[in-house]
Design an enzyme around this catalytic site. Sequence first.
Site, PDB file in Angstrom:
ATOM      1  N   ASP A 190      -6.503  -6.566   4.010  1.00 36.24           N
ATOM      2  CA  ASP A 190      -6.008  -5.355   3.884  1.00 36.24           C
ATOM      3  C   ASP A 190      -5.950  -4.822   5.441  1.00 36.24           C
ATOM      4  OD1 ASP A 190      -6.935  -2.198   2.331  1.00 36.24           O
ATOM      5  OD2 ASP A 190      -5.195  -2.846   3.375  1.00 36.24           O
ATOM      6  N   HIS A 200      -1.028  -1.116  -4.211  1.00 38.75           N
ATOM      7  CA  HIS A 200      -2.439  -0.916  -3.580  1.00 38.75           C
ATOM      8  C   HIS A 200      -2.525   0.431  -3.269  1.00 38.75           C
ATOM      9  CE1 HIS A 200      -6.178  -1.860  -1.178  1.00 38.75           C
ATOM     10  NE2 HIS A 200      -5.631  -0.977  -0.201  1.00 38.75           N
ATOM     11  N   MET A 226     -11.605  -5.924   5.313  1.00 32.42           N
ATOM     12  CA  MET A 226     -10.493  -5.369   6.235  1.00 32.42           C
ATOM     13  C   MET A 226     -10.128  -5.720   7.603  1.00 32.42           C
ATOM     14  SD  MET A 226     -10.297  -2.031   4.455  1.00 32.42           S
ATOM     15  CE  MET A 226      -9.068  -1.459   5.762  1.00 32.42           C
ATOM     16  N   HIS A 233      -8.363   1.133  -3.946  1.00 37.30           N
ATOM     17  CA  HIS A 233      -9.030   1.008  -2.872  1.00 37.30           C
ATOM     18  C   HIS A 233     -10.076   2.289  -2.381  1.00 37.30           C
ATOM     19  CE1 HIS A 233      -9.579  -0.181   2.005  1.00 37.30           C
ATOM     20  NE2 HIS A 233     -10.568  -0.152   1.160  1.00 37.30           N
ATOM     21  N   ASP A 282      -4.558   3.649  -1.791  1.00 39.31           N
ATOM     22  CA  ASP A 282      -5.824   3.943  -0.579  1.00 39.31           C
ATOM     23  C   ASP A 282      -6.107   5.165  -0.858  1.00 39.31           C
ATOM     24  OD1 ASP A 282      -3.893   2.104   1.636  1.00 39.31           O
ATOM     25  OD2 ASP A 282      -5.703   1.602   0.772  1.00 39.31           O
ATOM     26  N   MET A 299      -8.766   8.142   0.269  1.00 39.68           N
ATOM     27  CA  MET A 299      -9.694   8.544   1.542  1.00 39.68           C
ATOM     28  C   MET A 299     -10.034   9.911   1.303  1.00 39.68           C
ATOM     29  SD  MET A 299      -7.064   7.120   4.180  1.00 39.68           S
ATOM     30  CE  MET A 299      -6.333   5.197   4.246  1.00 39.68           C
ATOM     31  N   MET A 324     -12.049   4.500  -0.358  1.00 33.27           N
ATOM     32  CA  MET A 324     -12.590   4.789   1.121  1.00 33.27           C
ATOM     33  C   MET A 324     -13.360   5.984   1.084  1.00 33.27           C
ATOM     34  SD  MET A 324      -9.626   3.045   3.291  1.00 33.27           S
ATOM     35  CE  MET A 324      -8.658   3.328   1.891  1.00 33.27           C
ATOM     36  N   SER A 370       0.950  -1.062  -0.231  1.00 34.69           N
ATOM     37  CA  SER A 370      -0.164   0.039   0.178  1.00 34.69           C
ATOM     38  C   SER A 370       0.939   1.362  -0.072  1.00 34.69           C
ATOM     39  CB  SER A 370      -0.865  -0.076   1.204  1.00 34.69           C
ATOM     40  OG  SER A 370      -1.308   1.342   1.372  1.00 34.69           O
TER      41      SER A 370
HETATM   42  C1  DX5 Z   1      -6.279   1.360   5.763  1.00 30.07           C
HETATM   43  C2  DX5 Z   1      -5.863   1.078   4.201  1.00 30.07           C
HETATM   44  C3  DX5 Z   1      -4.571   0.014   4.148  1.00 30.07           C
HETATM   45  C4  DX5 Z   1      -3.477   0.358   4.921  1.00 30.07           C
HETATM   46  C5  DX5 Z   1      -2.554  -0.624   5.141  1.00 30.07           C
HETATM   47  O1  DX5 Z   1      -7.498   1.940   5.643  1.00 30.07           O
HETATM   48  O2  DX5 Z   1      -6.874   0.660   3.583  1.00 30.07           O
HETATM   49  O3  DX5 Z   1      -4.498  -0.478   3.099  1.00 30.07           O
HETATM   50  O4  DX5 Z   1      -2.711   1.384   4.022  1.00 30.07           O
HETATM   51  O5  DX5 Z   1      -1.496  -0.432   6.036  1.00 30.07           O
HETATM   52  P1  DX5 Z   1      -0.919  -1.453   7.020  1.00 30.07           P
HETATM   53  O6  DX5 Z   1      -0.460  -2.393   6.156  1.00 30.07           O
HETATM   54  O7  DX5 Z   1       0.329  -0.605   7.626  1.00 30.07           O
HETATM   55  O8  DX5 Z   1      -1.919  -1.800   8.018  1.00 30.07           O
HETATM   56 ZN    ZN Z   2      -6.529  -0.307   1.518  1.00 27.97          ZN
END
Ligand code: DX5
Ligand code: ZN
Length: 220
Positions: free
Chosen positions: A175, A35, A139, A68, A37, A39, A70, A10
């Site tokens: 994840d 990956h 998750m 991903h 993320d 947000m 969110m 990620s």
């Molecule tokens: C959290 C993300 C994950 C996160 C994973 O909301 O969706 O992808 O970045 O990071 P680690 O492996 O450090 O938990």
């Molecule tokens: Zn993620």
Amino acid sequence: MTQPILIAPSILSADFARLGEEVRAIDAAGCDWVHVDVMDGHFVPNISIGPMVVAAIRPHTQKPLDVHLMIAPVDPYIEAFAKAGSDVITVHAEAGPHLDRSLQLIRSAGKKAGVSLTPQTPESAIEYVLDRLDLILVMSVNPGFGGQAFIPAMTQKIARVRAMIGTRPIHLEVDGGVTPANAGACAKAGADVLVAGSAAFRDGRYADNIAAIRKAAQTA
Ligand code: DX5
Ligand code: ZN
């Protein structure tokens, strides 16, 4: 272990000041997917990146961009993330009232469709859309931040989702808080895609970190 294990670092844990370089580095270090993320500060209490950053990192790797989302609402942004070069677009089951429509939008944009479940959402919530899915993301932390601890109860949830998938060609991704210490249990429960942020980028030893997670999963 039947299906090959895919490792998806990620980039939330990467150095954002050098994102293109970091993407090239994890590619060279042996990752299978990247990956990403996304947000929005609304669906989750953090703000990260948008489609422009996906477009900016696209030329830096040929490997799949596993995006991903969110964010809520999500439908108004699917086309932009598709055009930006995403390969897999994953929405949250909790992001809105019309999950089936969101998945259709992703597939009609020519991309792989994924759905993500926060720890509180039961897998039964997505049973009705299994035939519209290419990926299910379990998750294993509350979404919004990297570096959190893996929630142990999620190992059983992975196994239930694997059973629900049956013989369908659907990836099962986990994840949040994935490390070499729990990668084996995740793979044994049925996950075939392992996301790792802090465990992959730790100490700048990308190749060793990715190899350690893969070995732990493959020898489960
Ligand atoms: C959290 C993300 C994950 C996160 C994973 O909301 O969706 O992808 O970045 O990071 P680690 O492996 O450090 O938990
Ligand atoms: Zn993620």
